[in-house]
Write an enzyme that holds these catalytic residues in place. Structure first.
Site, PDB file in Angstrom:
ATOM      1  N   THR A   1       0.831  -1.200   0.000  1.00  0.00           N
ATOM      2  CA  THR A   1       0.000   0.000   0.000  1.00  0.00           C
ATOM      3  C   THR A   1       0.864   1.247   0.000  1.00  0.00           C
ATOM      4  OG1 THR A   1      -1.964   0.974   1.043  1.00  0.00           O
ATOM      5  CG2 THR A   1      -0.223   0.236   2.519  1.00  0.00           C
ATOM      6  N   ASN A   2       0.228   2.397  -0.042  1.00  0.00           N
ATOM      7  CA  ASN A   2       0.906   3.679   0.019  1.00  0.00           C
ATOM      8  C   ASN A   2       0.536   4.366   1.311  1.00  0.00           C
ATOM      9  OD1 ASN A   2       2.470   4.225  -2.301  1.00  0.00           O
ATOM     10  ND2 ASN A   2       0.635   4.527  -3.515  1.00  0.00           N
ATOM     11  N   ARG A   3       1.366   5.288   1.699  1.00  0.00           N
ATOM     12  CA  ARG A   3       1.088   6.056   2.893  1.00  0.00           C
ATOM     13  C   ARG A   3       0.092   7.155   2.531  1.00  0.00           C
ATOM     14  NH1 ARG A   3       6.341   7.647   6.337  1.00  0.00           N
ATOM     15  NH2 ARG A   3       5.248   8.761   7.973  1.00  0.00           N
TER      16      ARG A   3
END
Ligand code: C5P
Length: 221
Positions: A29-31
């Site tokens: 995932t991404n932050r």
């Protein structure tokens, strides 16, 4: 809400991260907290727009008067955005979409048997680019999170993705991510404006007003 600057405009807002599965229990995932996107959805709604929020996993409450579609992967976000934007005038991409997904998602949990595992990642579609190609008339707003050369990178993205406006912010060093305040440098073909450090809700109101201004000025041409 009669008389709002975006009365009669349907706006689709993408927000939050996407989640790309590795196996049934793991993902990449991404932050991204989704705070800016949710605040912007609320601010566009306050200007009279009909707002559809296409959201990756977040811990946030749906803003009042906003329709929300929950998705996980970039592919799902693209599909939901295409459907929602088919009869929309505006698309605002605040989502931190994963650039890559795992090529072959494991059907069962990967066992920690070996000292190293290799994952092959393949590129995800660019949602804004796909929508631009399909709907040339759509007013598209993008975001750019940069750690260097903010203006250069933002202007390059504005041109390459054929966006109508781009909002850029510095990231890294505890800036922007998961914080309640932010600052933005906004660019459009032929202009720019700095929006000073402020709570994301206030910044969203300023950005929504600027988006409405640019949208109207393009529509007037
Ligand atoms: O190229 P970059 O990912 O930095 O561009 C960021 C902008 O593009 C953001 O508005 C983001 O929501 C959008 N984007 C997208 N689909 C992707 C990657 C980014 O819509 N696969």
């Amino acid at each position: 809400r009669a008389g709002g600057a975006l009365q009669g405009v349907k706006a689709v807002v993408t927000a939050g991260p996407t989640r790309e599965p590795i196996d049934p229990v793991r993902f990449i995932t991404n932050r991204s907290s989704g705070k800016m996107g949710y605040a912007l959805a609320a601010a566009l709604r306050a200007l009279g727009a009909e707002v559809v929020l296409v959201s990756g996993p977040t811990a946030l409450a749906t803003p009042a008067g906003v329709a929300r579609i929950d998705v996980e992967t970039a592919a799902q976000m693209l599909d939901a955005t295409q459907r929602a934007a088919a009869d929309a005038q505006m698309l605002v991409g605040t989502a931190a979409v994963a650039d890559y997904r795992v090529e072959a998602v494991a059907e069962h949990k990967i066992k920690k048997r070996d000292d190293a595992v290799q994952l092959t990642l393949v590129k995800n579609p660019d949602i804004l680019a796909e929508l631009r190609a399909a709907q040339p008339q759509l007013f598209i707003v993008g975001f750019a999170a940069e750690t260097e050369k903010l203006a250069d990178h933002a202007r390059e993205k504005l041109a390459r993705k054929k966006l109508d406006l781009i909002a850029a912010n510095w990231v890294g060093d505890g800036q922007a991510f998961d914080r309640d305040d932010n600052a933005l440098q906004v660019f459009w073909p032929g202009g720019e404006r700095a929006l000073a450090q402020a709570p994301k809700t206030e910044l969203a109101r300023e950005l929504a007003a600027l988006i409405a201004e640019r949208y109207q000025s393009r529509t007037a041409q």
